[in-house]
Motif scaffolding. Structure first.
Motif, mmCIF file in Angstrom:
data_model
loop_
_atom_site.group_PDB
_atom_site.id
_atom_site.type_symbol
_atom_site.label_atom_id
_atom_site.label_comp_id
_atom_site.label_asym_id
_atom_site.label_seq_id
_atom_site.Cartn_x
_atom_site.Cartn_y
_atom_site.Cartn_z
ATOM 1 N N LYS A 31 0.837 -1.202 0.000
ATOM 2 C CA LYS A 31 0.000 0.000 0.000
ATOM 3 C C LYS A 31 0.872 1.251 0.000
ATOM 4 O O LYS A 31 0.483 2.281 -0.563
ATOM 5 N N LYS A 75 -3.657 1.283 7.898
ATOM 6 C CA LYS A 75 -3.581 0.143 6.978
ATOM 7 C C LYS A 75 -2.225 -0.539 7.069
ATOM 8 O O LYS A 75 -1.195 0.123 6.936
ATOM 9 N N VAL A 111 -7.012 -3.389 7.382
ATOM 10 C CA VAL A 111 -7.477 -1.996 7.428
ATOM 11 C C VAL A 111 -8.358 -1.747 8.640
ATOM 12 O O VAL A 111 -9.289 -2.497 8.900
ATOM 13 N N GLU A 170 -3.997 7.183 6.965
ATOM 14 C CA GLU A 170 -4.564 8.145 6.019
ATOM 15 C C GLU A 170 -5.877 8.752 6.481
ATOM 16 O O GLU A 170 -6.566 8.244 7.363
ATOM 17 N N GLU A 171 -6.167 9.835 5.854
ATOM 18 C CA GLU A 171 -7.381 10.610 6.067
ATOM 19 C C GLU A 171 -8.597 9.719 5.784
ATOM 20 O O GLU A 171 -8.596 8.917 4.854
ATOM 21 N N LEU A 207 -12.055 9.150 4.308
ATOM 22 C CA LEU A 207 -12.904 9.734 3.268
ATOM 23 C C LEU A 207 -14.341 9.261 3.448
ATOM 24 O O LEU A 207 -14.586 8.249 4.095
ATOM 25 N N GLU A 248 -18.865 3.811 -2.268
ATOM 26 C CA GLU A 248 -17.718 3.084 -2.821
ATOM 27 C C GLU A 248 -18.114 2.384 -4.114
ATOM 28 O O GLU A 248 -19.233 1.902 -4.245
ATOM 29 N N LYS A 275 -18.928 -5.253 1.888
ATOM 30 C CA LYS A 275 -17.816 -5.879 2.614
ATOM 31 C C LYS A 275 -18.182 -6.322 4.024
ATOM 32 O O LYS A 275 -17.591 -7.253 4.557
ATOM 33 N N GLU A 278 -8.114 1.869 -2.944
ATOM 34 C CA GLU A 278 -7.133 0.789 -3.070
ATOM 35 C C GLU A 278 -7.031 0.341 -4.519
ATOM 36 O O GLU A 278 -7.967 0.509 -5.307
HETATM 37 P P1 AMP Z 1 -9.291 -2.279 1.769
HETATM 38 O O1 AMP Z 1 -8.887 -3.487 2.573
HETATM 39 O O2 AMP Z 1 -8.167 -1.414 1.343
HETATM 40 O O3 AMP Z 1 -10.263 -2.655 0.695
HETATM 41 O O4 AMP Z 1 -10.168 -1.392 2.756
HETATM 42 C C1 AMP Z 1 -11.306 -1.933 3.366
HETATM 43 C C2 AMP Z 1 -12.363 -0.890 3.513
HETATM 44 O O5 AMP Z 1 -11.936 0.134 4.410
HETATM 45 C C3 AMP Z 1 -12.700 -0.144 2.229
HETATM 46 O O6 AMP Z 1 -13.580 -0.821 1.417
HETATM 47 C C4 AMP Z 1 -13.323 1.119 2.797
HETATM 48 O O7 AMP Z 1 -14.670 0.890 3.149
HETATM 49 C C5 AMP Z 1 -12.537 1.357 4.062
HETATM 50 N N1 AMP Z 1 -11.503 2.385 3.830
HETATM 51 C C6 AMP Z 1 -10.247 2.184 3.368
HETATM 52 N N2 AMP Z 1 -9.595 3.360 3.254
HETATM 53 C C7 AMP Z 1 -10.448 4.319 3.647
HETATM 54 C C8 AMP Z 1 -10.362 5.748 3.787
HETATM 55 N N3 AMP Z 1 -9.253 6.417 3.490
HETATM 56 N N4 AMP Z 1 -11.460 6.394 4.226
HETATM 57 C C9 AMP Z 1 -12.594 5.731 4.550
HETATM 58 N N5 AMP Z 1 -12.732 4.397 4.464
HETATM 59 C C10 AMP Z 1 -11.680 3.689 4.022
#
Ligand code: AMP
Ligand code: GLY
Length: 417
Positions: free
Chosen positions: A103, A143, A153, A185-186, A188, A192, A214, A283
């Motif tokens: 990442k 993350k 995450v 990270e910030e 958001l 999605e 998810k 991502e």
């Molecule tokens: P990932 O494992 O990277 O798919 O992240 C899992 C979930 O975490 C994502 O589908 C988002 O719902 C949430 N997520 C990841 N990054 C952010 C972010 N910067 N702001 C808000 N939600 C996030």
């Protein structure tokens, strides 16, 4: 043609079903496959990460194409190893798969090439990470840098939760090596969207959009899972947003990878958030999504084999890809307890009945003495096409309800957000 698919989940079942629509496909192998894939392919006793075993199999059996579907063999360099023995392989090489495997790499790439994403910092030192969390405040997202089976995450609502997540990763090593570095990270907000794109490093062609679900339970409650259901298209992803993503995100990412000397060939998956300030990348994945693939590929009208070959030959610009206008709904049936601990080995019934009106993709199933039993957390999914999403959803749930096994659960609100 004889094709070997690496992997053994619902995604690989959907890829196998899609490839078989092309009459040039004479034989499919799948390593390791599962109980459902075994009905259409010869399953091989190799783990998806067993590069040595699979290379040896290829030297002996000369597949015309190997499709490497999961993230870990891609990150380990299976495509490179196959190319080295002259086998045509679909998927990014190791130096490009890093876009998912790290990442920190992905975030640095986006920063360098001005691709919209959440503001972030990378840490390997716990004290510095804690300091940053306290300065930034909550909500904030922590993350693990590496591949952590989708569990790396934490979207922390409070500073305490964020500090604990950083501590777990950096000093508790709960993600092993994957958590030796963290991205902070910030947070958001916004809907999605998953957009999978075919790319040969020169041309990038988005597939139809999808919406994953998810969280384990209805109303987006409960723990994160690998995905409990998908609808396609994603109603938030308008044509105008799609054009903006192409301009600001998809093409710039493809070009950035070329500029870095890491041309990406395969399926590049964009996890996007449609924020009030425009679409941003949450991502990247270096592969087909699971279960997005189960909802997206049934809408593909062009031969998947033709597309995969064009990507390997870098002639994707010559291919026109057509999609059905119908909507699809895919609902996953999981083992009671998933994504935590769950028992397996339960007989599955009603599959033939369900398959009359739906596409059934197996994920965690195996055949024991002629009976199909559960063997994983996500057991199977049903996908149905409809003239609109409501029609598809209604039929998907009708089909799913014909299937049963002990402890079976599924979300009843897929596509309702
Ligand atoms: P990932 O494992 O990277 O798919 O992240 C899992 C979930 O975490 C994502 O589908 C988002 O719902 C949430 N997520 C990841 N990054 C952010 C972010 N910067 N702001 C808000 N939600 C996030
Ligand atoms: N469904 C999300 C993923 O494949 O990572």
């Amino acid at each position: 043609m004889n094709i070997l698919i690496i992997g053994g989940g619902g995604r690989e079942h959907a890829i196998a079903q899609s490839l078989l629509k092309d009459s040039r496909v004479k034989k499919l192998w799948c390593a390791p496959g599962n109980g459902g894939i075994a009905e259409i392919a010869e399953c091989l006793p190799y783990k998806a990460t067993d590069i040595e075993g699979i290379v040896a199999f290829c030297k002996e059996n000369h597949p015309d194409l190997v499709v490497v579907a999961p993230d870990d063999p891609l990150a380990l360099g299976m495509v490179d190893a196959l190319e080295a023995i002259g086998v045509r392989a679909f998927g990014p090489r190791k130096n490009a798969a890093v876009i998912e495997g790290s990442k920190a790499f992905a975030k640095d790439l986006m920063q360098k090439y001005n691709i919209p994403t959440a503001k972030y910092r990378v840490f390997d030192d716990l004290d510095a990470a804690k300091e940053y969390i306290k300065t930034e405040g909550a909500p904030i997202v922590i993350k693990a840098d590496g591949l952590a089976l989708g569990k790396g995450v934490t979207v922390a609502a409070t500073v305490e939760e964020a500090l604990a997540a950083a501590e777990n990763a950096l000093s508790g090593h709960v993600f092993g090596q994957a958590g030796d570095r963290v991205v902070i990270e910030e947070c958001l907000t916004g809907p999605e969207v998953s957009v999978l794109c075919f790319t040969d490093g020169k041309t990038i062609l988005p597939m139809v959009s999808a919406q994953d679900h998810k969280r384990a339970y209805d109303n987006d409650e409960g723990p994160n899972t690998g995905g409990m259901g998908v609808v396609s298209p994603n109603k938030y992803y308008t044509e105008a947003i799609g054009m903006r993503c192409m301009r600001e995100i998809f093409r710039p990412t493809m070009e950035a990878m070329v500029a870095e000397g890491r041309p990406f060939k395969g399926v590049l998956y964009f996890g996007l958030m449609l924020t009030p300030n425009g679409p941003k990348v949450i991502e990247y994945n270096a592969r087909f999504g699971d279960p997005e693939t189960q909802a997206v590929l049934p809408r593909l009208q062009t031969s998947l084999l033709t597309i995969m070959e064009a990507i390997i030959d870098e002639t994707l610009a010559d291919v026109t890809i057509c999609w059905s206008k119908e909507a699809t709904a895919c609902v996953v049936a999981a083992s009671g307890g998933y994504p935590g601990k769950y028992p397996t080995g339960f007989a599955i019934s009603g599959l033939e009945e369900a398959a009359k009106d739906a596409i059934v993709c197996h994920a965690g199933t195996k055949c024991v003495d002629g009976t199909l039993v559960t063997s994983g957390g996500r057991v199977l999914s049903v996908t149905v096409k409809g003239y609109n999403l409501d029609a598809a959803l209604e039929k998907a749930y009708d089909s799913l309800k014909k299937i049963s096994f002990d402890g079976m659960f599924f979300r009843s609100d897929i596509g309702r957000r």
